[in-house]
Design an enzyme around this catalytic site. Sequence first.
Site, PDB file in Angstrom:
ATOM      1  N   ASP A 167     -24.214   4.635  40.456  1.00  0.00           N
ATOM      2  CA  ASP A 167     -23.735   3.468  39.711  1.00  0.00           C
ATOM      3  C   ASP A 167     -24.749   2.338  39.824  1.00  0.00           C
ATOM      4  OD1 ASP A 167     -21.488   4.801  39.008  1.00  0.00           O
ATOM      5  OD2 ASP A 167     -20.094   3.636  40.244  1.00  0.00           O
ATOM      6  N   THR A 218     -17.017   3.067  34.133  1.00  0.00           N
ATOM      7  CA  THR A 218     -16.179   4.103  33.532  1.00  0.00           C
ATOM      8  C   THR A 218     -14.696   3.738  33.610  1.00  0.00           C
ATOM      9  OG1 THR A 218     -16.221   5.303  35.610  1.00  0.00           O
ATOM     10  CG2 THR A 218     -17.782   5.995  33.950  1.00  0.00           C
ATOM     11  N   THR A 219     -14.285   3.207  34.756  1.00  0.00           N
ATOM     12  CA  THR A 219     -12.880   2.848  34.909  1.00  0.00           C
ATOM     13  C   THR A 219     -12.507   1.756  33.905  1.00  0.00           C
ATOM     14  OG1 THR A 219     -13.242   3.259  37.241  1.00  0.00           O
ATOM     15  CG2 THR A 219     -11.153   2.281  36.651  1.00  0.00           C
ATOM     16  N   ASP A 254     -14.369   6.934  41.692  1.00  0.00           N
ATOM     17  CA  ASP A 254     -15.173   6.911  40.481  1.00  0.00           C
ATOM     18  C   ASP A 254     -14.373   7.449  39.298  1.00  0.00           C
ATOM     19  OD1 ASP A 254     -17.695   6.576  39.190  1.00  0.00           O
ATOM     20  OD2 ASP A 254     -17.801   8.745  39.108  1.00  0.00           O
TER      21      ASP A 254
HETATM   22  P1  ADP Z   1     -15.939   0.702  36.979  1.00  0.00           P
HETATM   23  O1  ADP Z   1     -15.812   2.174  37.033  1.00  0.00           O
HETATM   24  O2  ADP Z   1     -15.349   0.134  35.739  1.00  0.00           O
HETATM   25  O3  ADP Z   1     -17.317   0.200  37.257  1.00  0.00           O
HETATM   26  P2  ADP Z   1     -15.292  -0.386  39.557  1.00  0.00           P
HETATM   27  O4  ADP Z   1     -14.270   0.174  40.476  1.00  0.00           O
HETATM   28  O5  ADP Z   1     -16.716  -0.198  39.905  1.00  0.00           O
HETATM   29  O6  ADP Z   1     -14.982   0.167  38.124  1.00  0.00           O
HETATM   30  O7  ADP Z   1     -14.980  -1.931  39.421  1.00  0.00           O
HETATM   31  C1  ADP Z   1     -15.721  -2.773  38.619  1.00  0.00           C
HETATM   32  C2  ADP Z   1     -15.098  -4.127  38.553  1.00  0.00           C
HETATM   33  O8  ADP Z   1     -15.062  -4.747  39.838  1.00  0.00           O
HETATM   34  C3  ADP Z   1     -15.890  -5.051  37.654  1.00  0.00           C
HETATM   35  O9  ADP Z   1     -15.030  -5.724  36.789  1.00  0.00           O
HETATM   36  C4  ADP Z   1     -16.554  -5.999  38.632  1.00  0.00           C
HETATM   37  O10 ADP Z   1     -16.808  -7.269  38.084  1.00  0.00           O
HETATM   38  C5  ADP Z   1     -15.544  -6.070  39.727  1.00  0.00           C
HETATM   39  N1  ADP Z   1     -16.096  -6.519  40.994  1.00  0.00           N
HETATM   40  C6  ADP Z   1     -17.120  -6.016  41.685  1.00  0.00           C
HETATM   41  N2  ADP Z   1     -17.324  -6.733  42.824  1.00  0.00           N
HETATM   42  C7  ADP Z   1     -16.396  -7.707  42.845  1.00  0.00           C
HETATM   43  C8  ADP Z   1     -16.063  -8.781  43.746  1.00  0.00           C
HETATM   44  N3  ADP Z   1     -16.745  -8.968  44.868  1.00  0.00           N
HETATM   45  N4  ADP Z   1     -15.029  -9.565  43.430  1.00  0.00           N
HETATM   46  C9  ADP Z   1     -14.336  -9.379  42.306  1.00  0.00           C
HETATM   47  N5  ADP Z   1     -14.584  -8.401  41.428  1.00  0.00           N
HETATM   48  C10 ADP Z   1     -15.596  -7.584  41.678  1.00  0.00           C
HETATM   49 MG    MG Z   2     -18.416   0.318  38.930  1.00  0.00          MG
END
Ligand code: ADP
Ligand code: MG
Length: 541
Positions: free
Chosen positions: A386, A94-95, A61
Amino acid sequence: MTEKPMVLMPEDVQRILGKDAQKNNIMAAKMVAEIVKTTLGPRGMDKMLVSPTNDIIITNDGVTILEEMQIEHPAAKMMVEIARTQEEEVGDGTTTAVMIAGKLLENAEKLLDKKIHPTVITKGYRIAADKSQEILLDLALKITAEDDDILKEIAKTAMTGKGAEDSREKFARIIVKAIKQVENNGKVDLNDIKIEKSKRDGIKDTELIQGIVLDKEKVSYDMPKIVKDAKIALIDFTLEIKNPEIDTKISITSPEQLHDFVIQEELEIKSMVEKIKLSGASVIFCQKGIDDFAQYLLAKEKIYACRRVAKSDMEKIAKATGGKIVSNLNELTPFELGNAGNVEEVKQGENTFTYIKECQNPKALTILIHGGSEHVIDEIKRAIKDGLGDVACTLQSGLIVSGGGAIEIELAKRLREFSQGLSGREQLAVEEFASALEFIPSSLAENAGLDPIDIITELKSRHDSGEKNAGLNLFTNKIENVLEARIIEPLKTKSQALNSASEVSIMILRIDDIISSTGKESLGTGLKQGKEKISPDYGDF
Ligand code: ADP
Ligand code: MG
């Protein structure tokens, strides 16, 4: 007469000017983005953070990582602030927000190197940021509150890659149900959903409790362990004999007087308990203390009681049971009491909880996360948060966008088209803004071991041929219509991330003078990463 040198600031004040200031700040911001980058997306890796007291957090996270890192560089701290705002406003993304901010600054550096003035860059970024919001709205899809399936998919996308893989379906169901239950005219207050941890059973046994789980035991062993069809009194004053040494000033001159005094106080407690009993209450939650005598009397009446319940929990219990918190026992009538089908003391290892369950249509509830280890439970808790944040903001705005990098690629494409109508230098800035967005799909690919250049090239060409929802599906490792694959996110995660990322990058770019009087070497060392120093290339400071 010799002129004295003018002293403006004390000697230990560090100062960095002009380009060096910009480079120094950009370098720090870039580093922050690089740190969180590897955690992005479903294939992102985790970080292990060890605190000075040797506590361990294992997480994926963004905001948790940055907060635990004790970052000192002022520009890097501003980046952490982005993550915090994102966490507060949306709860997810957040990322993404931090990465985009870092990339915006990195790309700005290229323009600075081409001798483009920072004010031109910031102007271009501002134009691009405004236009992006417009494009995002245009690309967003409307869903209705009844669309439970879509809401579930949003929760699932939010939780992907966060250690909840096996139980995503179940968690998504819990999240949507919880949000819908506490929703009030389209508004959701996430404080109404309590998350408690239980080290009994496994993650799969995580449950939605129709009521509140309190981290409290009953005050007396002699009280009943379970109360069925509980009538619950919520009081925010003490059930204690006033301690004459602390609370009151009285002059007592004989032992008889003291005796009378104590008797008088006892009578008061007796009458209090009598009033509680008369109201019909079988359970009481008290925000303050309950002394031994009151405990004894309550136990005799078979009333279950917890003391020193936190105010926030009192409010949640009130919402869950429909009871009212009373400040005066004379106000306590059967109408103020809350209802729960079951109030029970449950021991779990060293911890004892009070479950207030089976409430009718509770407006506050608890997600009880089960799991074998504290670290696992904590990461699941972040994943669920989240999910809750994403579902709540989707329900509020009803707008969603495609994930898997699709929205970023389409946005970049449209920004580039739009930039054609701008004057030369601003156009360059808008183009750099557009490329910064591609950092998201490119990192999603990189973290999954795919070739980011190949993926971006294919994504771009598919978007150029009109496939606006073509994204990287990391379940199949293929580029496909991610809307159909149900990789969807709330619009707010993206709009908020872009907003704060561009605001902070503009703010950082406008700085051309850093004057630090902290006495610490926070500018030179940038981020505290063990003994490693960053930014040795820039200036002497
Ligand atoms: P954040 O802290 O920004 O939410 P995450 O590690 O949760 O970071 O990653 C979010 C990203 O992962 C988003 O751009 C989302 O569209 C992408 N994502 C989530 N599930 C999938 C998937 N199955 N395939 C491709 N991208 C995905
Ligand atoms: Mg996320």
